[in-house]
Design a protein around this motif. Structure first.
Motif, PDB file in Angstrom:
ATOM      1  N   PHE A  90       0.707  -1.114  -0.137  1.00 25.33           N
ATOM      2  CA  PHE A  90      -0.097  -0.114   0.018  1.00 25.33           C
ATOM      3  C   PHE A  90       0.974   1.423  -0.176  1.00 25.33           C
ATOM      4  O   PHE A  90       0.623   2.126  -0.868  1.00 25.33           O
ATOM      5  CB  PHE A  90      -0.744  -0.021   1.185  1.00 25.33           C
ATOM      6  N   HIS A  91       1.898   1.337   1.005  1.00 30.41           N
ATOM      7  CA  HIS A  91       2.846   2.543   1.069  1.00 30.41           C
ATOM      8  C   HIS A  91       3.593   2.668  -0.276  1.00 30.41           C
ATOM      9  O   HIS A  91       3.752   3.900  -0.504  1.00 30.41           O
ATOM     10  CB  HIS A  91       3.612   2.284   2.346  1.00 30.41           C
ATOM     11  N   GLY A  92       3.753   1.690  -0.876  1.00 25.40           N
ATOM     12  CA  GLY A  92       4.773   1.900  -2.066  1.00 25.40           C
ATOM     13  C   GLY A  92       3.899   2.182  -3.270  1.00 25.40           C
ATOM     14  O   GLY A  92       4.373   3.052  -3.925  1.00 25.40           O
ATOM     15  N   ARG A  93       2.687   1.950  -3.344  1.00 22.98           N
ATOM     16  CA  ARG A  93       1.769   2.365  -4.403  1.00 22.98           C
ATOM     17  C   ARG A  93       1.182   3.822  -3.963  1.00 22.98           C
ATOM     18  O   ARG A  93       1.258   4.493  -5.178  1.00 22.98           O
ATOM     19  CB  ARG A  93       0.791   1.368  -4.307  1.00 22.98           C
ATOM     20  N   ARG A  94       1.183   4.133  -3.033  1.00 21.28           N
ATOM     21  CA  ARG A  94       0.606   5.487  -2.773  1.00 21.28           C
ATOM     22  C   ARG A  94       1.450   6.353  -2.458  1.00 21.28           C
ATOM     23  O   ARG A  94       1.464   7.549  -2.792  1.00 21.28           O
ATOM     24  CB  ARG A  94      -0.305   5.459  -1.534  1.00 21.28           C
ATOM     25  N   ILE A  95       2.604   6.443  -1.751  1.00 24.05           N
ATOM     26  CA  ILE A  95       3.393   7.320  -1.234  1.00 24.05           C
ATOM     27  C   ILE A  95       5.053   7.107  -1.509  1.00 24.05           C
ATOM     28  O   ILE A  95       5.826   7.825  -2.441  1.00 24.05           O
ATOM     29  CB  ILE A  95       3.623   7.531   0.301  1.00 24.05           C
ATOM     30  N   CYS A  96       5.681   6.108  -1.516  1.00 25.89           N
ATOM     31  CA  CYS A  96       6.902   5.644  -1.728  1.00 25.89           C
ATOM     32  C   CYS A  96       7.116   5.086  -3.013  1.00 25.89           C
ATOM     33  O   CYS A  96       7.757   3.879  -3.123  1.00 25.89           O
ATOM     34  CB  CYS A  96       7.579   4.793  -0.566  1.00 25.89           C
ATOM     35  N   HIS A  97       7.005   6.042  -4.208  1.00 24.38           N
ATOM     36  CA  HIS A  97       7.046   5.610  -5.338  1.00 24.38           C
ATOM     37  C   HIS A  97       8.680   5.170  -5.971  1.00 24.38           C
ATOM     38  O   HIS A  97       9.621   5.599  -5.336  1.00 24.38           O
ATOM     39  CB  HIS A  97       6.390   6.639  -6.427  1.00 24.38           C
ATOM     40  N   ALA A  98       8.666   4.217  -7.086  1.00 29.71           N
ATOM     41  CA  ALA A  98      10.071   3.896  -7.376  1.00 29.71           C
ATOM     42  C   ALA A  98      10.990   5.235  -7.814  1.00 29.71           C
ATOM     43  O   ALA A  98      12.004   5.447  -7.554  1.00 29.71           O
ATOM     44  CB  ALA A  98       9.964   3.053  -8.640  1.00 29.71           C
ATOM     45  N   ARG A  99      10.289   6.080  -8.743  1.00 20.24           N
ATOM     46  CA  ARG A  99      11.227   6.984  -9.424  1.00 20.24           C
ATOM     47  C   ARG A  99      11.156   8.427  -8.482  1.00 20.24           C
ATOM     48  O   ARG A  99      11.965   8.806  -8.384  1.00 20.24           O
ATOM     49  CB  ARG A  99      10.591   7.287 -10.745  1.00 20.24           C
ATOM     50  N   LEU A 148       2.314  14.278  -5.341  1.00 17.77           N
ATOM     51  CA  LEU A 148       2.910  12.974  -5.934  1.00 17.77           C
ATOM     52  C   LEU A 148       2.188  11.809  -5.177  1.00 17.77           C
ATOM     53  O   LEU A 148       2.134  10.654  -5.966  1.00 17.77           O
ATOM     54  CB  LEU A 148       4.444  12.875  -5.447  1.00 17.77           C
ATOM     55  N   LEU A 149       1.093  11.915  -4.296  1.00 18.40           N
ATOM     56  CA  LEU A 149       0.388  11.063  -3.865  1.00 18.40           C
ATOM     57  C   LEU A 149      -0.420  10.546  -4.810  1.00 18.40           C
ATOM     58  O   LEU A 149      -0.889  11.037  -5.445  1.00 18.40           O
ATOM     59  CB  LEU A 149      -0.384  11.361  -2.499  1.00 18.40           C
ATOM     60  N   LYS A 150      -0.664   9.190  -4.714  1.00 13.33           N
ATOM     61  CA  LYS A 150      -1.585   8.346  -5.602  1.00 13.33           C
ATOM     62  C   LYS A 150      -2.463   7.504  -4.713  1.00 13.33           C
ATOM     63  O   LYS A 150      -2.198   6.782  -4.071  1.00 13.33           O
ATOM     64  CB  LYS A 150      -0.646   7.217  -6.472  1.00 13.33           C
ATOM     65  N   TYR A 151      -3.616   7.547  -5.250  1.00 14.90           N
ATOM     66  CA  TYR A 151      -4.865   7.154  -4.741  1.00 14.90           C
ATOM     67  C   TYR A 151      -5.725   6.378  -5.651  1.00 14.90           C
ATOM     68  O   TYR A 151      -7.109   6.345  -5.474  1.00 14.90           O
ATOM     69  CB  TYR A 151      -5.744   8.018  -3.755  1.00 14.90           C
ATOM     70  N   GLU A 152      -5.261   6.042  -6.846  1.00 14.85           N
ATOM     71  CA  GLU A 152      -6.101   5.432  -7.939  1.00 14.85           C
ATOM     72  C   GLU A 152      -6.815   4.101  -7.407  1.00 14.85           C
ATOM     73  O   GLU A 152      -7.954   3.784  -7.915  1.00 14.85           O
ATOM     74  CB  GLU A 152      -5.195   4.956  -8.873  1.00 14.85           C
ATOM     75  N   MET A 153      -6.488   3.332  -6.397  1.00 16.38           N
ATOM     76  CA  MET A 153      -7.178   2.603  -5.950  1.00 16.38           C
ATOM     77  C   MET A 153      -8.108   2.550  -4.780  1.00 16.38           C
ATOM     78  O   MET A 153      -8.920   1.733  -4.177  1.00 16.38           O
ATOM     79  CB  MET A 153      -6.434   1.056  -5.526  1.00 16.38           C
ATOM     80  N   GLY A 154      -8.203   3.914  -4.472  1.00 14.38           N
ATOM     81  CA  GLY A 154      -9.087   4.478  -3.739  1.00 14.38           C
ATOM     82  C   GLY A 154      -8.874   4.439  -2.035  1.00 14.38           C
ATOM     83  O   GLY A 154      -9.499   4.583  -1.176  1.00 14.38           O
ATOM     84  N   PRO A 201       9.784   9.138  -4.852  1.00 18.94           N
ATOM     85  CA  PRO A 201       8.985   9.181  -3.692  1.00 18.94           C
ATOM     86  C   PRO A 201       8.612  10.313  -2.873  1.00 18.94           C
ATOM     87  O   PRO A 201       9.264  11.439  -3.115  1.00 18.94           O
ATOM     88  CB  PRO A 201       9.619   8.349  -2.672  1.00 18.94           C
ATOM     89  N   ALA A 202       7.308  10.524  -2.332  1.00 18.94           N
ATOM     90  CA  ALA A 202       6.775  11.628  -1.556  1.00 18.94           C
ATOM     91  C   ALA A 202       7.341  11.798  -0.409  1.00 18.94           C
ATOM     92  O   ALA A 202       6.686  11.748   0.554  1.00 18.94           O
ATOM     93  CB  ALA A 202       5.456  11.911  -1.857  1.00 18.94           C
ATOM     94  N   GLY A 223      13.600  11.413  -2.450  1.00 16.88           N
ATOM     95  CA  GLY A 223      12.467  11.938  -3.340  1.00 16.88           C
ATOM     96  C   GLY A 223      12.234  13.317  -2.795  1.00 16.88           C
ATOM     97  O   GLY A 223      12.813  14.163  -2.096  1.00 16.88           O
ATOM     98  N   GLU A 224      10.822  14.049  -3.027  1.00 12.61           N
ATOM     99  CA  GLU A 224      10.299  15.348  -2.889  1.00 12.61           C
ATOM    100  C   GLU A 224      10.126  15.490  -1.335  1.00 12.61           C
ATOM    101  O   GLU A 224       9.360  14.927  -0.550  1.00 12.61           O
ATOM    102  CB  GLU A 224       9.271  15.731  -3.732  1.00 12.61           C
ATOM    103  N   THR A 225      11.076  16.517  -0.864  1.00 14.59           N
ATOM    104  CA  THR A 225      10.830  16.522   0.779  1.00 14.59           C
ATOM    105  C   THR A 225       9.833  17.790   1.146  1.00 14.59           C
ATOM    106  O   THR A 225       9.505  18.130   2.410  1.00 14.59           O
ATOM    107  CB  THR A 225      12.320  16.941   1.249  1.00 14.59           C
ATOM    108  N   ASP A 226       9.624  18.726   0.141  1.00 16.14           N
ATOM    109  CA  ASP A 226       8.590  19.920   0.326  1.00 16.14           C
ATOM    110  C   ASP A 226       7.518  19.282   0.367  1.00 16.14           C
ATOM    111  O   ASP A 226       6.956  18.525  -0.519  1.00 16.14           O
ATOM    112  CB  ASP A 226       8.834  20.760  -0.870  1.00 16.14           C
ATOM    113  N   PRO A 227       6.801  19.721   1.658  1.00 15.03           N
ATOM    114  CA  PRO A 227       5.474  18.822   1.782  1.00 15.03           C
ATOM    115  C   PRO A 227       4.370  19.129   0.820  1.00 15.03           C
ATOM    116  O   PRO A 227       3.534  18.156   0.336  1.00 15.03           O
ATOM    117  CB  PRO A 227       5.020  19.448   3.335  1.00 15.03           C
TER     118      PRO A 227
END
Length: 284
Positions: free
Chosen positions: A215-224, A253-259, A226-227, A243-247
């Motif tokens: 879940f965390h990898g899909r939503r926040i800690c992305h491969a290219r 960058l967050l992804k919630y495509e699966m809800g 990370p948020a 990754g991007e450190t500015d809040p």
């Protein structure tokens, strides 16, 4: 989730990310094995709070459907598989029917998942093996599952953990990426990663740990990218700053495509053997 709670989660993540920046600068000493294990278990506990009802994001109603859906999920998204499997299962609801199917018809049904010819061979082959060798029932043992066409340890543990309640670690690409970022292991081989992570956590945690990490990898800690600036466990992450450190930028960058959003209690999919999720704000 309410807007207020979304904001609260974001603010909490931003505060923790600032602490992480300080911790990263001050952590000059090599981490001991004991310290790593304690940090790993704390990450697991905090992820449990962020994703209190993490679950497999493939839709299924029985072990056979979960097995087929997991095989189809290779090299594509769970969302695409969930859009594809209803027609497949409506047409071929049992192993016997799928095993006897016209391959060209199956290929057409699963074409959107990609690699449809190879996947057709795998799912019709595993259906035939289930019919011929296991009386039409998906086996509930690792050693039997991995003998089925297209089924490796990762797929087997998805089925065992979520259809049979047998603990297992799902070492997919998200899991591999995050456990290396968190310095839980330096291994590259999935089976060696599995063995090292299994030694850190009690067996009872393996299945849910897998869901939380994925879940965390899909939503926040992305491969290219990370948020990092929106990560609620940034203060525990030795890779903070990759990754991007500015809040504010990180939130985009967050992804919630699966809800599933951080902090949200999710409704389990049909067929999931766990207990229903309590309402938001209720005691665990």
């Amino acid at each position: 989730m309410t807007a207020g709670r979304n904001s609260a989660v974001g603010e909490q993540a931003a505060t923790k990310s600032k602490k992480a920046a300080k911790a990263t600068k001050s952590s000059a000493k090599p981490e001991s094995r004991l310290a790593m294990v304690r940090r790993a278990r704390r990450i697991n506990r905090e992820l449990a709070e962020v994703y209190p009802y993490a679950h497999p994001e493939l839709d299924f109603e029985n072990p056979f459907q979960l097995l087929v859906a997991t095989v189809l999920s290779a090299q594509t998204t769970d969302l695409r598989v969930n859009q594809t499997t209803p027609a497949l299962f409506a047409r071929f609801p049992t192993p016997e029917e799928l095993a006897a199917a016209n391959p060209e018809e199956v290929e057409e049904l699963i074409r959107p998942t990609g690699f449809f010819r190879a996947k057709t061979k795998s799912i019709t082959g595993l259906a035939a093996a289930i019919r011929d060798d296991f009386g039409g029932e998906v086996p509930g043992r690792l050693e039997d599952l991995v003998k089925l066409p297209g089924v490796g340890r990762k797929t087997a543990f998805v089925v065992l953990g979520n259809a049979f309640g047998v603990p297992g670690l799902t070492v997919d690409t998200h899991f591999q990426r995050l456990v290396r970022r968190w310095k839980w292991t330096e291994q590259e081989d999935p089976e060696k990663i599995e063995a090292e992570i299994a030694a850190i956590f009690p067996k009872s945690e393996w299945t849910m740990l897998s869901h939380r990490v994925i879940f965390h990898g899909r939503r926040i800690c992305h491969a290219r990218k990370p948020a990092c600036g929106a990560c609620p466990i940034a203060h525990l992450c030795p890779a903070y700053g990759e990754g991007e450190t500015d809040p504010d930028k990180a939130k985009k960058l967050l992804k919630y495509e699966m809800g599933g959003m951080p902090g949200q209690r999710l409704k389990p999919p049909a067929g999931y053997p766990g207990r229903p999720a309590p309402p938001l704000g209720a005691a665990g």
